[in-house]
Design an enzyme around this catalytic site. Structure first.
Site, PDB file in Angstrom:
ATOM      1  NE  ARG A  89      -4.242   0.685   2.633  1.00 56.03           N
ATOM      2  CZ  ARG A  89      -5.263  -0.181   2.531  1.00 56.03           C
ATOM      3  NH1 ARG A  89      -5.046  -1.447   2.273  1.00 56.03           N
ATOM      4  NH2 ARG A  89      -6.487   0.235   2.682  1.00 56.03           N
ATOM      5  NE  ARG A 128     -17.030  -0.683   2.875  1.00 49.22           N
ATOM      6  CZ  ARG A 128     -15.920  -1.062   2.260  1.00 49.22           C
ATOM      7  NH1 ARG A 128     -15.959  -1.923   1.282  1.00 49.22           N
ATOM      8  NH2 ARG A 128     -14.743  -0.591   2.644  1.00 49.22           N
ATOM      9  NE  ARG A 132     -13.841  -1.922   6.831  1.00 45.99           N
ATOM     10  CZ  ARG A 132     -12.984  -1.947   5.832  1.00 45.99           C
ATOM     11  NH1 ARG A 132     -12.977  -2.934   4.976  1.00 45.99           N
ATOM     12  NH2 ARG A 132     -12.107  -0.976   5.702  1.00 45.99           N
ATOM     13  NE  ARG A 143     -10.956   3.089   4.895  1.00 46.79           N
ATOM     14  CZ  ARG A 143     -12.209   2.678   4.600  1.00 46.79           C
ATOM     15  NH1 ARG A 143     -13.242   3.251   5.181  1.00 46.79           N
ATOM     16  NH2 ARG A 143     -12.387   1.696   3.772  1.00 46.79           N
TER      17      ARG A 143
HETATM   18  P1  ADP Z   1      -9.907  -0.323   2.385  1.00 47.59           P
HETATM   19  O1  ADP Z   1      -9.162  -0.738   1.176  1.00 47.59           O
HETATM   20  O2  ADP Z   1     -11.376  -0.229   2.136  1.00 47.59           O
HETATM   21  O3  ADP Z   1      -9.370   0.904   3.044  1.00 47.59           O
HETATM   22  P2  ADP Z   1      -8.707  -2.478   4.036  1.00 47.59           P
HETATM   23  O4  ADP Z   1      -9.453  -3.541   4.741  1.00 47.59           O
HETATM   24  O5  ADP Z   1      -7.788  -2.870   2.921  1.00 47.59           O
HETATM   25  O6  ADP Z   1      -9.829  -1.468   3.502  1.00 47.59           O
HETATM   26  O7  ADP Z   1      -7.849  -1.617   5.096  1.00 47.59           O
HETATM   27  C1  ADP Z   1      -8.413  -1.139   6.282  1.00 47.59           C
HETATM   28  C2  ADP Z   1      -7.373  -0.369   7.104  1.00 47.59           C
HETATM   29  O8  ADP Z   1      -6.298  -1.238   7.475  1.00 47.59           O
HETATM   30  C3  ADP Z   1      -6.692   0.797   6.383  1.00 47.59           C
HETATM   31  O9  ADP Z   1      -7.442   1.977   6.470  1.00 47.59           O
HETATM   32  C4  ADP Z   1      -5.372   0.898   7.153  1.00 47.59           C
HETATM   33  O10 ADP Z   1      -5.568   1.534   8.402  1.00 47.59           O
HETATM   34  C5  ADP Z   1      -5.040  -0.545   7.446  1.00 47.59           C
HETATM   35  N1  ADP Z   1      -4.173  -1.203   6.433  1.00 47.59           N
HETATM   36  C6  ADP Z   1      -4.523  -2.281   5.674  1.00 47.59           C
HETATM   37  N2  ADP Z   1      -3.521  -2.673   4.891  1.00 47.59           N
HETATM   38  C7  ADP Z   1      -2.491  -1.831   5.131  1.00 47.59           C
HETATM   39  C8  ADP Z   1      -1.156  -1.711   4.637  1.00 47.59           C
HETATM   40  N3  ADP Z   1      -0.677  -2.550   3.714  1.00 47.59           N
HETATM   41  N4  ADP Z   1      -0.377  -0.722   5.123  1.00 47.59           N
HETATM   42  C9  ADP Z   1      -0.828   0.126   6.060  1.00 47.59           C
HETATM   43  N5  ADP Z   1      -2.066   0.080   6.581  1.00 47.59           N
HETATM   44  C10 ADP Z   1      -2.905  -0.889   6.132  1.00 47.59           C
END
Ligand code: ADP
Length: 189
Positions: A89, A128, A132, A143
Site C-alpha cells: 500500500r 456500507r 465497518r 482513507r
Molecule cells: P480499504 O481498502 O477499504 O481501506 P482495508 O481492509 O484494505 O480497507 O484496510 C483497512 C485499514 O487497514 C486501512 O485503512 C489501514 O488503516 C489498514 N491497512 C490495511 N492494509 C495496510 C497496509 N498494507 N499498510 C498500512 N495500513 C494498512
C-alpha cells in the site's frame, strides 16, 4: 497464480479478491482482515493496530510486514500462489514485497488495478457504513486521501514493470469479475 490487488477504498477489492482466490485455488491474504482479526482478539499487536484502523491511517510499514511477510511466503510455497488484498500500500511496502519475491522466487505476475471515479467510491463506502466502523463519512474520506497520497503512486510503479492490469471497477460486480478473469486467464495460459 500470484496476484496483487491495487484499489482505492470502495472499489470492491475484498469481493474481487475472494473471487480470484476461489477461481484459481489460491489463498486470499487481506491485510485489513488480518489486522481487524488482531484487534477483535485483543492481542498486543491488535492494541497497537486499533488506533490506525479507527482513524483510517496507514499502519507503519514495519508492523505491516511483521504480520504479512510469513503468510505471503507460506502461501506461495504451499499453495503455489496468492492474491494480496491491501498489501502493498506504499512504495516502501512495494519495494519490500519485490525483495521478498526475489528472495523466495514468488514475485507477483500481475497487479489488478481496480479503477473507479471518486463519486462512485464515496457512494459505495457510505452505503456500507453500518458494517465497518471506519466507513463513517469522515474516516472514509480520509482513507481516500491517504490512498491518493500513498497508494496511487504504485499504479505507475507497477505499470513501469509491465504487470499492471487496469480494470473498470465502476461496472457491476459480476462484470468486473469477468474482466479480471479474462485478463488473468491469459496470464495463466
Ligand atoms: P480499504 O481498502 O477499504 O481501506 P482495508 O481492509 O484494505 O480497507 O484496510 C483497512 C485499514 O487497514 C486501512 O485503512 C489501514 O488503516 C489498514 N491497512 C490495511 N492494509 C495496510 C497496509 N498494507 N499498510 C498500512 N495500513 C494498512
Amino acid at each position: 497464480m500470484r496476484v496483487i490487488m491495487l484499489a482505492p477504498p470502495g472499489a470492491g477489492k475484498g469481493t474481487q479478491g475472494e473471487r480470484i482466490a476461489a477461481r484459481y485455488g489460491i489463498p486470499h491474504i487481506s491485510s485489513g482482515d488480518i489486522f481487524r482479526d488482531e484487534v477483535a482478539r485483543q492481542t498486543p499487536l491488535g492494541k497497537q493496530l486499533s488506533g490506525y484502523l479507527d482513524h483510517g491511517d496507514l499502519v507503519p510499514d514495519e508492523l505491516v510486514l511483521s504480520l504479512i511477510r510469513d503468510r505471503v511466503v507460506a502461501a506461495a510455497e504451499k499453495s503455489g500462489g496468492y492474491v494480496l488484498d491491501g498489501f502493498p500500500r506504499t512504495l516502501e511496502q512495494a519495494e519490500a514485497a519485490a525483495g521478498i519475491g526475489r528472495e523466495t522466487h514468488t514475485s507477483a505476475q500481475a497487479v489488478v488495478y481496480l479503477d473507479a471515479p471518486a463519486d462512485v467510491l464515496v457512494g459505495r463506502l457510505s452505503g456500507r457504513g453500518e458494517n465497518r466502523a471506519d466507513d463513517s463519512e469522515a474516516v472514509a474520506r480520509h482513507r481516500l486521501d491517504v490512498y491518493a497520497q500513498h497508494t496511487q503512486p504504485l499504479v505507475d510503479y507497477y505499470a513501469a514493470r509491465g504487470i499492471l492490469v487496469k480494470i473498470d471497477a465502476a461496472a457491476p460486480v459480476d462484470a468486473v469479475s469477468q474482466q479480471i478473469f479474462s485478463a488473468l486467464d491469459r496470464i495463466k495460459n
